[in-house]
Scaffold this motif. Structure first.
Motif, PDB file in Angstrom:
ATOM      1  N   LYS A   2      -1.935  13.406 -33.008  1.00 15.88           N
ATOM      2  CA  LYS A   2      -1.167  12.177 -33.134  1.00 15.88           C
ATOM      3  C   LYS A   2       0.309  12.494 -33.263  1.00 15.88           C
ATOM      4  O   LYS A   2       0.692  13.553 -33.749  1.00 15.88           O
ATOM      5  N   ASP A   3       1.118  11.544 -32.858  1.00 19.75           N
ATOM      6  CA  ASP A   3       2.554  11.668 -32.984  1.00 19.75           C
ATOM      7  C   ASP A   3       3.056  10.431 -33.727  1.00 19.75           C
ATOM      8  O   ASP A   3       2.562   9.324 -33.509  1.00 19.75           O
ATOM      9  N   THR A   4       4.002  10.618 -34.603  1.00 17.09           N
ATOM     10  CA  THR A   4       4.574   9.491 -35.327  1.00 17.09           C
ATOM     11  C   THR A   4       5.651   8.853 -34.468  1.00 17.09           C
ATOM     12  O   THR A   4       6.521   9.544 -33.929  1.00 17.09           O
ATOM     13  N   LYS A   7      11.064   3.928 -35.304  1.00 18.27           N
ATOM     14  CA  LYS A   7      11.400   2.513 -35.119  1.00 18.27           C
ATOM     15  C   LYS A   7      12.091   2.318 -33.772  1.00 18.27           C
ATOM     16  O   LYS A   7      11.790   1.370 -33.052  1.00 18.27           O
ATOM     17  N   PHE A   8      12.987   3.218 -33.414  1.00 24.34           N
ATOM     18  CA  PHE A   8      13.684   3.122 -32.136  1.00 24.34           C
ATOM     19  C   PHE A   8      12.698   3.134 -30.968  1.00 24.34           C
ATOM     20  O   PHE A   8      12.790   2.308 -30.056  1.00 24.34           O
ATOM     21  N   GLN A   9      11.744   4.069 -30.991  1.00 22.38           N
ATOM     22  CA  GLN A   9      10.754   4.165 -29.909  1.00 22.38           C
ATOM     23  C   GLN A   9       9.921   2.888 -29.826  1.00 22.38           C
ATOM     24  O   GLN A   9       9.639   2.388 -28.726  1.00 22.38           O
ATOM     25  N   PHE A  10       9.486   2.378 -30.972  1.00 17.63           N
ATOM     26  CA  PHE A  10       8.674   1.165 -31.006  1.00 17.63           C
ATOM     27  C   PHE A  10       9.452  -0.021 -30.435  1.00 17.63           C
ATOM     28  O   PHE A  10       8.956  -0.747 -29.584  1.00 17.63           O
ATOM     29  N   VAL A  11      10.676  -0.187 -30.896  1.00 17.76           N
ATOM     30  CA  VAL A  11      11.490  -1.324 -30.448  1.00 17.76           C
ATOM     31  C   VAL A  11      11.781  -1.219 -28.954  1.00 17.76           C
ATOM     32  O   VAL A  11      11.675  -2.218 -28.226  1.00 17.76           O
ATOM     33  N   GLU A  12      12.132  -0.028 -28.489  1.00 18.67           N
ATOM     34  CA  GLU A  12      12.401   0.155 -27.061  1.00 18.67           C
ATOM     35  C   GLU A  12      11.177  -0.209 -26.212  1.00 18.67           C
ATOM     36  O   GLU A  12      11.306  -0.833 -25.162  1.00 18.67           O
ATOM     37  N   GLU A  45      -2.423   2.562 -35.310  1.00 21.12           N
ATOM     38  CA  GLU A  45      -2.263   3.347 -34.097  1.00 21.12           C
ATOM     39  C   GLU A  45      -1.533   2.519 -33.058  1.00 21.12           C
ATOM     40  O   GLU A  45      -1.921   1.397 -32.755  1.00 21.12           O
ATOM     41  N   PHE A  46      -0.472   3.056 -32.514  1.00 14.62           N
ATOM     42  CA  PHE A  46       0.294   2.391 -31.465  1.00 14.62           C
ATOM     43  C   PHE A  46      -0.001   3.100 -30.156  1.00 14.62           C
ATOM     44  O   PHE A  46       0.433   4.224 -29.938  1.00 14.62           O
TER      45      PHE A  46
END
Length: 75
Positions: A2-4, A7-12, A45-46
């Motif tokens: 898994k990779d964490t 916030k930037f990655q999620f929002v993008e 999990e995203f």
């Protein structure tokens, strides 16, 4: 493995047209999920390629609409 996600990655990712979220909505949603993880001692999990994506999007949309309504009404 898994990779964490940051916030930037999620929002993008969530602000892309295919997901339909504003940057503000995606940011608020990330904060909500992060708080949920902390409060419930669980990990979300995203995975945009997962079969669970439809359910995750539904969860996002429900929360997103709540956040957007609160922002628009100044609550």
């Amino acid at each position: 493995m898994k990779d964490t996600i940051t916030k930037f990655q999620f929002v993008e990712e969530m602000a892309q047209d295919k997901h339909g979220f504003s940057y503000e909505g995606a940011s608020a949603l990330f904060d909500y999920f992060e708080q949920y993880e902390n409060d419930c001692a669980t990990e979300i999990e995203f995975d945009t390629a997962s079969q669970k994506t439809g359910l995750m999007r539904l969860t996002y949309l429900i929360h997103y609409n709540t956040i957007e309504n609160a922002v628009q009404t100044g609550v």
